[in-house]
Design a protein around this motif. Structure first.
Motif, PDB file in Angstrom:
ATOM      1  N   ILE A  24       0.829  -1.204   0.000  1.00  0.00           N
ATOM      2  CA  ILE A  24       0.000   0.000   0.000  1.00  0.00           C
ATOM      3  C   ILE A  24       0.868   1.260   0.000  1.00  0.00           C
ATOM      4  CG2 ILE A  24      -1.670   1.343   1.339  1.00  0.00           C
ATOM      5  CD1 ILE A  24      -2.852  -1.037  -0.201  1.00  0.00           C
ATOM      6  N   ILE A  25       1.940   1.251   0.757  1.00  0.00           N
ATOM      7  CA  ILE A  25       2.842   2.409   0.773  1.00  0.00           C
ATOM      8  C   ILE A  25       3.354   2.703  -0.636  1.00  0.00           C
ATOM      9  CG2 ILE A  25       5.113   3.212   1.548  1.00  0.00           C
ATOM     10  CD1 ILE A  25       4.537   1.835   4.228  1.00  0.00           C
ATOM     11  N   LYS A  26       3.658   1.655  -1.376  1.00  0.00           N
ATOM     12  CA  LYS A  26       4.199   1.808  -2.734  1.00  0.00           C
ATOM     13  C   LYS A  26       3.124   2.170  -3.747  1.00  0.00           C
ATOM     14  CE  LYS A  26       6.659  -0.714  -6.384  1.00  0.00           C
ATOM     15  NZ  LYS A  26       7.282  -2.004  -6.774  1.00  0.00           N
ATOM     16  N   ASN A  27       1.935   1.602  -3.604  1.00  0.00           N
ATOM     17  CA  ASN A  27       0.918   1.715  -4.650  1.00  0.00           C
ATOM     18  C   ASN A  27      -0.180   2.746  -4.394  1.00  0.00           C
ATOM     19  OD1 ASN A  27       1.472  -0.572  -6.733  1.00  0.00           O
ATOM     20  ND2 ASN A  27       1.792  -1.529  -4.746  1.00  0.00           N
ATOM     21  N   PHE A  28      -0.137   3.398  -3.242  1.00  0.00           N
ATOM     22  CA  PHE A  28      -1.117   4.448  -2.970  1.00  0.00           C
ATOM     23  C   PHE A  28      -0.389   5.786  -2.983  1.00  0.00           C
ATOM     24  CE2 PHE A  28      -4.025   7.212  -0.860  1.00  0.00           C
ATOM     25  CZ  PHE A  28      -5.281   6.700  -1.130  1.00  0.00           C
ATOM     26  N   ILE A  49       6.003  -0.612  10.062  1.00  0.00           N
ATOM     27  CA  ILE A  49       6.094   0.671   9.360  1.00  0.00           C
ATOM     28  C   ILE A  49       7.481   1.282   9.480  1.00  0.00           C
ATOM     29  CG2 ILE A  49       5.272   3.080   9.465  1.00  0.00           C
ATOM     30  CD1 ILE A  49       2.475   1.948  10.019  1.00  0.00           C
ATOM     31  N   ALA A  50       8.174   1.016  10.577  1.00  0.00           N
ATOM     32  CA  ALA A  50       9.486   1.623  10.831  1.00  0.00           C
ATOM     33  C   ALA A  50      10.456   1.517   9.656  1.00  0.00           C
ATOM     34  CB  ALA A  50      10.103   1.026  12.096  1.00  0.00           C
ATOM     35  N   PRO A  51      10.541   0.379   8.959  1.00  0.00           N
ATOM     36  CA  PRO A  51      11.471   0.308   7.823  1.00  0.00           C
ATOM     37  C   PRO A  51      11.128   1.266   6.678  1.00  0.00           C
ATOM     38  CG  PRO A  51      10.841  -1.896   8.544  1.00  0.00           C
ATOM     39  CD  PRO A  51       9.922  -0.929   9.224  1.00  0.00           C
ATOM     40  N   TYR A  52       9.898   1.785   6.680  1.00  0.00           N
ATOM     41  CA  TYR A  52       9.440   2.678   5.616  1.00  0.00           C
ATOM     42  C   TYR A  52       9.151   4.079   6.161  1.00  0.00           C
ATOM     43  CZ  TYR A  52       8.797  -2.002   3.789  1.00  0.00           C
ATOM     44  OH  TYR A  52       9.011  -3.315   3.435  1.00  0.00           O
ATOM     45  N   ALA A  53       9.873   4.438   7.219  1.00  0.00           N
ATOM     46  CA  ALA A  53       9.609   5.688   7.935  1.00  0.00           C
ATOM     47  C   ALA A  53       9.719   6.916   7.033  1.00  0.00           C
ATOM     48  CB  ALA A  53      10.567   5.827   9.116  1.00  0.00           C
ATOM     49  N   GLU A  54      10.561   6.847   6.016  1.00  0.00           N
ATOM     50  CA  GLU A  54      10.721   8.009   5.137  1.00  0.00           C
ATOM     51  C   GLU A  54       9.489   8.259   4.267  1.00  0.00           C
ATOM     52  OE1 GLU A  54      13.483   7.413   1.745  1.00  0.00           O
ATOM     53  OE2 GLU A  54      13.783   5.410   2.598  1.00  0.00           O
ATOM     54  N   PHE A  55       8.613   7.258   4.170  1.00  0.00           N
ATOM     55  CA  PHE A  55       7.428   7.382   3.322  1.00  0.00           C
ATOM     56  C   PHE A  55       6.145   7.595   4.118  1.00  0.00           C
ATOM     57  CE2 PHE A  55      10.386   4.393   1.207  1.00  0.00           C
ATOM     58  CZ  PHE A  55      10.738   5.189   0.124  1.00  0.00           C
ATOM     59  N   VAL A  56       6.204   7.441   5.434  1.00  0.00           N
ATOM     60  CA  VAL A  56       5.013   7.554   6.293  1.00  0.00           C
ATOM     61  C   VAL A  56       5.323   8.464   7.478  1.00  0.00           C
ATOM     62  CG1 VAL A  56       3.326   6.319   7.699  1.00  0.00           C
ATOM     63  CG2 VAL A  56       4.293   5.207   5.674  1.00  0.00           C
ATOM     64  N   SER A  57       4.468   9.446   7.720  1.00  0.00           N
ATOM     65  CA  SER A  57       4.628  10.328   8.882  1.00  0.00           C
ATOM     66  C   SER A  57       3.889   9.718  10.070  1.00  0.00           C
ATOM     67  CB  SER A  57       4.055  11.719   8.581  1.00  0.00           C
ATOM     68  OG  SER A  57       4.738  12.328   7.507  1.00  0.00           O
ATOM     69  N   ALA A 130      -3.075  16.838  12.861  1.00  0.00           N
ATOM     70  CA  ALA A 130      -2.103  15.794  12.527  1.00  0.00           C
ATOM     71  C   ALA A 130      -2.334  15.209  11.137  1.00  0.00           C
ATOM     72  CB  ALA A 130      -2.152  14.687  13.571  1.00  0.00           C
ATOM     73  N   ILE A 131      -3.600  15.083  10.717  1.00  0.00           N
ATOM     74  CA  ILE A 131      -3.892  14.454   9.425  1.00  0.00           C
ATOM     75  C   ILE A 131      -4.141  15.468   8.316  1.00  0.00           C
ATOM     76  CG2 ILE A 131      -4.824  12.387  10.554  1.00  0.00           C
ATOM     77  CD1 ILE A 131      -7.627  13.373   9.856  1.00  0.00           C
ATOM     78  N   LYS A 132      -3.972  16.736   8.603  1.00  0.00           N
ATOM     79  CA  LYS A 132      -4.206  17.769   7.589  1.00  0.00           C
ATOM     80  C   LYS A 132      -3.318  17.529   6.367  1.00  0.00           C
ATOM     81  CE  LYS A 132      -4.389  22.774   6.937  1.00  0.00           C
ATOM     82  NZ  LYS A 132      -4.172  24.110   7.572  1.00  0.00           N
ATOM     83  N   GLY A 133      -3.935  17.483   5.222  1.00  0.00           N
ATOM     84  CA  GLY A 133      -3.195  17.280   3.975  1.00  0.00           C
ATOM     85  C   GLY A 133      -2.884  15.833   3.659  1.00  0.00           C
ATOM     86  N   ALA A 134      -3.277  14.908   4.546  1.00  0.00           N
ATOM     87  CA  ALA A 134      -2.989  13.484   4.326  1.00  0.00           C
ATOM     88  C   ALA A 134      -3.989  12.879   3.345  1.00  0.00           C
ATOM     89  CB  ALA A 134      -3.027  12.727   5.637  1.00  0.00           C
ATOM     90  N   ASP A 135      -3.517  11.895   2.591  1.00  0.00           N
ATOM     91  CA  ASP A 135      -4.369  11.162   1.665  1.00  0.00           C
ATOM     92  C   ASP A 135      -4.689   9.763   2.186  1.00  0.00           C
ATOM     93  OD1 ASP A 135      -4.350  13.043  -0.774  1.00  0.00           O
ATOM     94  OD2 ASP A 135      -2.224  12.830  -0.293  1.00  0.00           O
ATOM     95  N   LEU A 136      -3.806   9.234   3.048  1.00  0.00           N
ATOM     96  CA  LEU A 136      -3.981   7.892   3.600  1.00  0.00           C
ATOM     97  C   LEU A 136      -3.635   7.912   5.083  1.00  0.00           C
ATOM     98  CD1 LEU A 136      -4.444   4.804   2.719  1.00  0.00           C
ATOM     99  CD2 LEU A 136      -1.955   4.630   2.946  1.00  0.00           C
ATOM    100  N   TRP A 137      -4.534   7.354   5.895  1.00  0.00           N
ATOM    101  CA  TRP A 137      -4.342   7.298   7.347  1.00  0.00           C
ATOM    102  C   TRP A 137      -4.295   5.832   7.760  1.00  0.00           C
ATOM    103  CZ3 TRP A 137      -8.772   9.016  11.171  1.00  0.00           C
ATOM    104  CH2 TRP A 137      -8.343   8.814  12.486  1.00  0.00           C
ATOM    105  N   ILE A 138      -3.156   5.386   8.282  1.00  0.00           N
ATOM    106  CA  ILE A 138      -2.983   4.006   8.720  1.00  0.00           C
ATOM    107  C   ILE A 138      -3.366   3.898  10.187  1.00  0.00           C
ATOM    108  CG2 ILE A 138      -1.370   2.067   8.928  1.00  0.00           C
ATOM    109  CD1 ILE A 138       0.378   3.444   6.819  1.00  0.00           C
ATOM    110  N   THR A 139      -4.260   2.955  10.510  1.00  0.00           N
ATOM    111  CA  THR A 139      -4.753   2.816  11.878  1.00  0.00           C
ATOM    112  C   THR A 139      -4.598   1.371  12.375  1.00  0.00           C
ATOM    113  OG1 THR A 139      -7.052   2.059  11.648  1.00  0.00           O
ATOM    114  CG2 THR A 139      -6.591   4.366  11.092  1.00  0.00           C
ATOM    115  N   GLY A 140      -4.726   1.200  13.678  1.00  0.00           N
ATOM    116  CA  GLY A 140      -4.644  -0.127  14.291  1.00  0.00           C
ATOM    117  C   GLY A 140      -6.000  -0.730  14.605  1.00  0.00           C
ATOM    118  N   LEU A 141      -7.044  -0.293  13.924  1.00  0.00           N
ATOM    119  CA  LEU A 141      -8.386  -0.806  14.188  1.00  0.00           C
ATOM    120  C   LEU A 141      -8.497  -2.285  13.836  1.00  0.00           C
ATOM    121  CD1 LEU A 141     -10.595   2.103  12.789  1.00  0.00           C
ATOM    122  CD2 LEU A 141      -9.832   1.728  15.136  1.00  0.00           C
ATOM    123  N   ARG A 142      -9.257  -3.012  14.671  1.00  0.00           N
ATOM    124  CA  ARG A 142      -9.541  -4.425  14.414  1.00  0.00           C
ATOM    125  C   ARG A 142     -11.048  -4.664  14.539  1.00  0.00           C
ATOM    126  NH1 ARG A 142      -8.270  -8.134  17.658  1.00  0.00           N
ATOM    127  NH2 ARG A 142      -7.873  -6.888  19.525  1.00  0.00           N
TER     128      ARG A 142
END
Length: 238
Positions: A24-28, A49-57, A130-142
């Motif tokens: 999703i990080i790559k394709n969104f 997510i940590a390994p992709y920290a440069e792509f996710v705030s 915090a989410i201003k200007g964001a297009d994708l919000w990753i959450t821990g919902l189950r």
């Protein structure tokens, strides 16, 4: 957007976290954010997510009424994932002063309306920043956490916040989450093993009794469905 989400949902269906998150990080396209409250679900997502920290705030909300144990696991998380910059968003001081002046320091116990106003000031307003200007919000919902979350999709349109919400843990059970924590020695809030399966503000959270549902310890003096306003499920008419 509807067709795009349908396609992506089909693509990641059945994928392991180690695959679905980078996919999703790559394709969104667009700005991606991840919110953590340092609960067990968010800690698992932090690990992936940590390994992709440069792509996710990554960000957290400090309401000013947190457990000290939450700050402790915050520090442990920073130590384990030093490349991950976790931004902290706080409520507005003037909003807190006005609330305390009119409702009292613990006015959230007085009524559901007073509690929701406290949640709005301490959580919802900072979230909007915090989410201003964001297009994708990753959450821990189950889905297992509450009735309100049973009908969500892995990827879905969040009408209230005008962005796409990605719930990679949606179909995971608590036992599966715990297994991941143990496998990778992921830092965990020490309150978790004391029965605090859902940890929010200290005055509004208690340990669960045996057999109680996941969120029974949140706003434990209230009846009915209990959400703070961060995650309100709406229909999927885009």
């Amino acid at each position: 957007m509807k067709e795009k989400l349908k396609y992506l949902n089909n693509e990641i269906k059945g994928m392991a976290l180690a695959d679905s998150i980078p996919y999703i990080i790559k394709n969104f396209e667009g700005k991606k954010v991840f919110s953590t409250s340092f609960g067990i679900e968010d800690q698992v997502l932090t690990h992936y997510i940590a390994p992709y920290a440069e792509f996710v705030s990554t960000f957290t909300l400090d309401t000013g009424r947190q457990f000290n144990e939450t700050y402790e696991v915050f520090q442990k998380t920073q130590n384990k994932y030093p490349n991950l910059d976790i931004a902290t968003f706080f409520p507005e001081e003037q909003d807190i002063k006005a609330y305390v002046a009119s409702q009292g320091i613990n006015g959230f116990y007085n009524s559901v309306e007073s509690r929701k106003e406290c949640c709005r000031i301490r959580k919802v307003v900072p979230l909007q920043k915090a989410i201003k200007g964001a297009d994708l919000w990753i959450t821990g919902l189950r889905a297992e956490q509450s009735e309100n979350r049973e009908h969500m999709d892995l990827l879905e349109w969040d009408e209230a916040n005008q962005l796409v919400k990605f719930n990679p843990l949606l179909l995971y059970t608590l036992k599966e989450i715990e297994a991941i924590v143990n496998t990778y020695n992921i830092p965990l809030n020490s309150l978790y093993k004391k029965g605090y399966l859902s940890i929010g503000c200290a005055p509004c959270t208690r340990a669960l009794a045996e057999g109680e549902p996941f969120r029974a310890g949140r706003w434990w003096w209230e009846d009915g469905k209990k959400e703070c306003g961060l995650h309100i499920h709406t229909d999927k008419n885009y």
